[in-house]
Design a protein around this motif. Structure first.
Motif, short mmCIF file in Angstrom:
data_model
loop_
_atom_site.label_atom_id
_atom_site.label_comp_id
_atom_site.label_asym_id
_atom_site.label_seq_id
_atom_site.Cartn_x
_atom_site.Cartn_y
_atom_site.Cartn_z
N CYS A 72 42.76 25.61 72.70
CA CYS A 72 42.40 24.56 73.64
C CYS A 72 41.04 23.97 73.27
N PHE A 73 40.78 22.82 73.78
CA PHE A 73 39.63 22.01 73.40
C PHE A 73 38.31 22.77 73.29
N PRO A 74 37.92 23.58 74.26
CA PRO A 74 36.61 24.25 74.13
C PRO A 74 36.52 25.19 72.94
N GLN A 75 37.65 25.62 72.40
CA GLN A 75 37.66 26.55 71.27
C GLN A 75 37.64 25.85 69.92
N TYR A 76 37.69 24.53 69.91
CA TYR A 76 37.78 23.79 68.65
C TYR A 76 36.53 23.97 67.81
N PRO A 77 36.69 23.85 66.49
CA PRO A 77 35.51 23.79 65.63
C PRO A 77 34.68 22.55 66.01
N GLU A 78 33.40 22.61 65.78
CA GLU A 78 32.50 21.54 66.21
C GLU A 78 32.93 20.17 65.70
N LEU A 80 35.89 19.03 65.00
CA LEU A 80 37.07 18.55 65.71
C LEU A 80 36.72 18.12 67.12
N ARG A 81 35.82 18.84 67.76
CA ARG A 81 35.38 18.46 69.11
C ARG A 81 34.66 17.12 69.10
N ASP A 85 38.64 10.84 69.97
CA ASP A 85 39.69 11.18 70.94
C ASP A 85 40.38 12.48 70.54
N PRO A 86 39.72 13.62 70.75
CA PRO A 86 40.35 14.89 70.36
C PRO A 86 41.53 15.22 71.28
N PRO A 87 42.53 15.88 70.74
CA PRO A 87 43.64 16.31 71.60
C PRO A 87 43.17 17.43 72.52
N ALA A 88 43.84 17.61 73.63
CA ALA A 88 43.47 18.68 74.57
C ALA A 88 43.81 20.05 74.02
N GLU A 97 41.24 31.38 62.21
CA GLU A 97 39.90 31.38 61.62
C GLU A 97 39.79 30.39 60.47
N LEU A 98 40.90 29.98 59.89
CA LEU A 98 40.85 29.00 58.79
C LEU A 98 40.42 27.62 59.27
N LEU A 99 40.54 27.35 60.57
CA LEU A 99 40.08 26.06 61.10
C LEU A 99 38.57 25.90 60.97
N PHE A 100 37.87 26.99 60.77
CA PHE A 100 36.42 26.95 60.69
C PHE A 100 35.93 26.96 59.25
N LYS A 101 36.84 26.74 58.31
CA LYS A 101 36.52 26.70 56.88
C LYS A 101 36.76 25.28 56.37
N PRO A 102 36.27 24.96 55.15
CA PRO A 102 36.54 23.62 54.59
C PRO A 102 38.05 23.37 54.52
N GLN A 103 38.46 22.15 54.92
CA GLN A 103 39.88 21.83 55.04
C GLN A 103 40.23 20.52 54.35
#
Length: 145
Positions: A72-78, A80-81, A85-88, A97-103
């Protein structure tokens, strides 16, 4: 994520996006993190939210599968937040944890040629071995490859 929190965020995500976007901006402005789910029931009531229970149940069943998560939104990497218009919510299959690495996302035709399919797979393997996390919305064609 607790089942009740998942229900709340899934219910929120069913609502019209411009209205949700205002709610997400309030969360940012108030610097609210994980406790933001406490605000959702009142928000749903105030906005006379309509909940599609069939869709909600289908989403919850999907989440029961191994390796499936709801972010959910509060948990997004910075980063993405910070988009306009970020998704909810995001449905995740894989390692959160891969969302917090280079993508990197590889996108292309929905109906790629044989060479296009081979190239997409080749580039994906090469880039993954180089340390990039490949992300996909799993659309048909190159994105799903």
């Amino acid at each position: 994520m607790e089942l009740e929190d998942a229900r709340l965020w899934l219910s929120l995500a069913q609502q019209p996006y411009p209205i949700i976007n205002d709610f997400l901006k309030q969360i940012i402005d108030l610097k609210i993190d994980t406790e933001s789910s406490l605000l959702i029931p009142q928000w749903l009531k105030n906005n006379q939210a309509k909940i599609n229970n069939s869709q909600l149940d289908t989403s919850l069943l999907w989440l029961e599968q191994p390796g499936h998560e709801l972010l959910c939104f509060p948990q997004y990497p910075e980063n993405l937040r910070a988009i306009k218009d970020p998704p909810a919510i995001l449905f995740l299959a894989g390692k959160t944890e891969l969302l917090f690495k280079p993508q990197l996302a590889i996108v292309g035709s929905r109906k790629p040629t044989h060479a296009g399919r081979e190239n997409a797979i080749y580039f994906a393997r090469f880039l993954a071995k180089a340390g990039l996390t490949l992300i996909s919305g799993l659309a048909t064609g190159v994105d799903g490859l």
